[in-house]
Design a protein around this motif. Sequence first.
Motif, mmCIF file in Angstrom:
data_model
loop_
_atom_site.group_PDB
_atom_site.id
_atom_site.type_symbol
_atom_site.label_atom_id
_atom_site.label_comp_id
_atom_site.label_asym_id
_atom_site.label_seq_id
_atom_site.Cartn_x
_atom_site.Cartn_y
_atom_site.Cartn_z
ATOM 1 N N LYS A 1 0.888 -1.134 0.017
ATOM 2 C CA LYS A 1 -0.047 -0.072 -0.289
ATOM 3 C C LYS A 1 0.788 1.283 0.013
ATOM 4 O O LYS A 1 0.537 2.122 -0.853
ATOM 5 C CB LYS A 1 -1.017 0.113 1.234
ATOM 6 C CG LYS A 1 -1.808 1.199 1.321
ATOM 7 C CD LYS A 1 -2.788 1.070 2.406
ATOM 8 C CE LYS A 1 -3.689 2.217 2.665
ATOM 9 N NZ LYS A 1 -4.715 2.178 3.790
ATOM 10 N N ALA A 2 2.032 1.298 0.684
ATOM 11 C CA ALA A 2 2.736 2.452 0.590
ATOM 12 C C ALA A 2 3.573 2.760 -0.419
ATOM 13 O O ALA A 2 3.687 3.693 -1.002
ATOM 14 C CB ALA A 2 3.903 2.032 2.005
ATOM 15 N N ARG B 1 2.200 1.691 -3.555
ATOM 16 C CA ARG B 1 1.333 2.272 -4.567
ATOM 17 C C ARG B 1 1.027 3.686 -4.126
ATOM 18 O O ARG B 1 0.722 4.378 -5.023
ATOM 19 C CB ARG B 1 0.095 1.295 -4.230
ATOM 20 C CG ARG B 1 -0.014 0.008 -4.904
ATOM 21 C CD ARG B 1 -1.406 -0.446 -5.018
ATOM 22 N NE ARG B 1 -1.932 -0.892 -3.760
ATOM 23 C CZ ARG B 1 -1.963 -1.750 -3.041
ATOM 24 N NH1 ARG B 1 -1.159 -2.725 -3.322
ATOM 25 N NH2 ARG B 1 -2.461 -2.084 -1.716
ATOM 26 N N ALA B 2 0.938 4.104 -2.926
ATOM 27 C CA ALA B 2 0.635 5.540 -2.571
ATOM 28 C C ALA B 2 1.941 6.340 -3.128
ATOM 29 O O ALA B 2 1.573 7.507 -3.379
ATOM 30 C CB ALA B 2 0.743 5.896 -1.082
ATOM 31 N N GLN B 3 3.116 5.951 -3.119
ATOM 32 C CA GLN B 3 4.177 6.517 -3.767
ATOM 33 C C GLN B 3 3.978 6.774 -5.195
ATOM 34 O O GLN B 3 4.714 7.837 -5.637
ATOM 35 C CB GLN B 3 5.580 6.096 -3.182
ATOM 36 C CG GLN B 3 6.864 6.614 -3.567
ATOM 37 C CD GLN B 3 6.895 8.137 -3.188
ATOM 38 O OE1 GLN B 3 6.582 8.384 -2.053
ATOM 39 N NE2 GLN B 3 7.754 8.746 -3.671
ATOM 40 N N ASP C 1 1.414 6.691 -6.956
ATOM 41 C CA ASP C 1 0.477 7.487 -7.218
ATOM 42 C C ASP C 1 0.840 9.162 -7.045
ATOM 43 O O ASP C 1 0.514 9.851 -7.897
ATOM 44 C CB ASP C 1 -0.655 7.582 -6.081
ATOM 45 C CG ASP C 1 -1.683 6.217 -6.413
ATOM 46 O OD1 ASP C 1 -1.295 5.500 -7.560
ATOM 47 O OD2 ASP C 1 -2.402 5.939 -5.441
ATOM 48 N N THR C 2 1.780 9.458 -6.095
ATOM 49 C CA THR C 2 2.481 10.759 -5.887
ATOM 50 C C THR C 2 3.334 10.962 -7.133
ATOM 51 O O THR C 2 3.058 12.103 -7.540
ATOM 52 C CB THR C 2 3.069 10.700 -4.641
ATOM 53 O OG1 THR C 2 2.277 10.541 -3.454
ATOM 54 C CG2 THR C 2 3.973 12.216 -4.635
ATOM 55 N N SER D 1 5.157 2.163 10.473
ATOM 56 C CA SER D 1 4.796 2.360 9.390
ATOM 57 C C SER D 1 5.787 2.327 8.269
ATOM 58 O O SER D 1 6.891 2.238 8.779
ATOM 59 C CB SER D 1 4.052 3.805 9.171
ATOM 60 O OG SER D 1 5.006 4.705 9.480
ATOM 61 N N THR E 1 7.953 4.062 4.985
ATOM 62 C CA THR E 1 8.260 4.896 4.220
ATOM 63 C C THR E 1 8.790 4.400 2.829
ATOM 64 O O THR E 1 9.719 3.253 2.788
ATOM 65 C CB THR E 1 9.248 6.001 4.681
ATOM 66 O OG1 THR E 1 10.483 5.239 5.228
ATOM 67 C CG2 THR E 1 8.595 6.467 6.126
#
Length: 378
Positions: free
Chosen positions: A241-242, A244-246, A248-249, A359, A361
Amino acid sequence: MPEATEDLARRGDRAFLAIGIAVALWLVATVIVLPIVMPDGPSQAVTDYLGALRDGDVDAAYDAAGAERHDADAYDTSFLRSEALSTDWRIQSVWTSDDLSPYDAKLTGGIEPEGHETQPGVRVVNAVISHGDATSRGQFYVQETGSRDFILNPFVYADAGATLGFVDLNGVTSPAHRADNGDKLTKKDSFALFPGFYRLYQHNDDLFRADPSTLMVLPGTDVDISTSLSLTDKGNKAAAKAVRAQLDTCEKSTQLAPSDCPFNPLDDGAADSVDAYDHEYRDVKDIKWKVLVAPKFDIEPRDGEGPGDFELVPRNYATIRLTAVGVDIYSDSDKAKRFSTVCPIDPEDLVLTVTASKSFTVSGPAHTYAGRACGRDH
């Protein structure tokens, strides 16, 4: 009373008397035969020191050892505190050696007791502690002065080794010191620990498993806080998930080579030049990115080399489209035109780091180098 009854009573009294005399003689013999073993000064000092640590009393431990809080200042002292101690371990045995063993600076953190080879006032005290079925044995150097005894090596010194970006011992965390890029570690990069039993990363076991998961230490051995890691299902999902979020950014970026993103169209490191198949463009602007094929990857622990804790191993050829405006350097015209090109996504350029706040990073290269050539947009 009938004569028969009186005879039985007399015989019963004699029997009880005989039993009483036998018990008394056994007690006397026991007192005489069993030696009374009293601990000597050095072993008592170590016993008191370990007992205070097991009880979680740091002040009493320093007092028992005759040590000062600044004695370990050459090292990282993040874990020399009561919160980092556990109390569910046992002192199995403590005894003083008859002969001095050869001095080893590595075992005492470099604190060389003066005249150790010949000074009869320095004694070696052996100790064994346990937790469950596991045991650990170590040696303390104790200086006898006549008035009191001083433990010369009260601490254990540990390297973080190939571990995470932070160390978690019994729930207390501290940044790890790792020799990335060939840097040389110093004393300050090692941790000073009290002897005892430690649980590693116990507050993160829902994200990953650490093996070994415990550490039991005494002076006299090298300690390396190294663990092999395996993500749990929850940890794998959180890490993915982390990532994929990166991504997306990165896709929303208007930079030509955004930092911490796994694609790079730069030509020979130029800040505004793109290598796009059989064209090269300069003065590139109005940048838009669009993922065409999302990357699939496996997440694996790093081997201790380089930054980060986990790395991405690609399972497909992922791509992203770059649409922008630029000047074709192979054209006779200096007029900017819109173009598009397809660039590879390299998830192996990304690294994941677990934080003490449970979490992940995601980081990557700063793209100060030339990237992989982008292809034709069909």
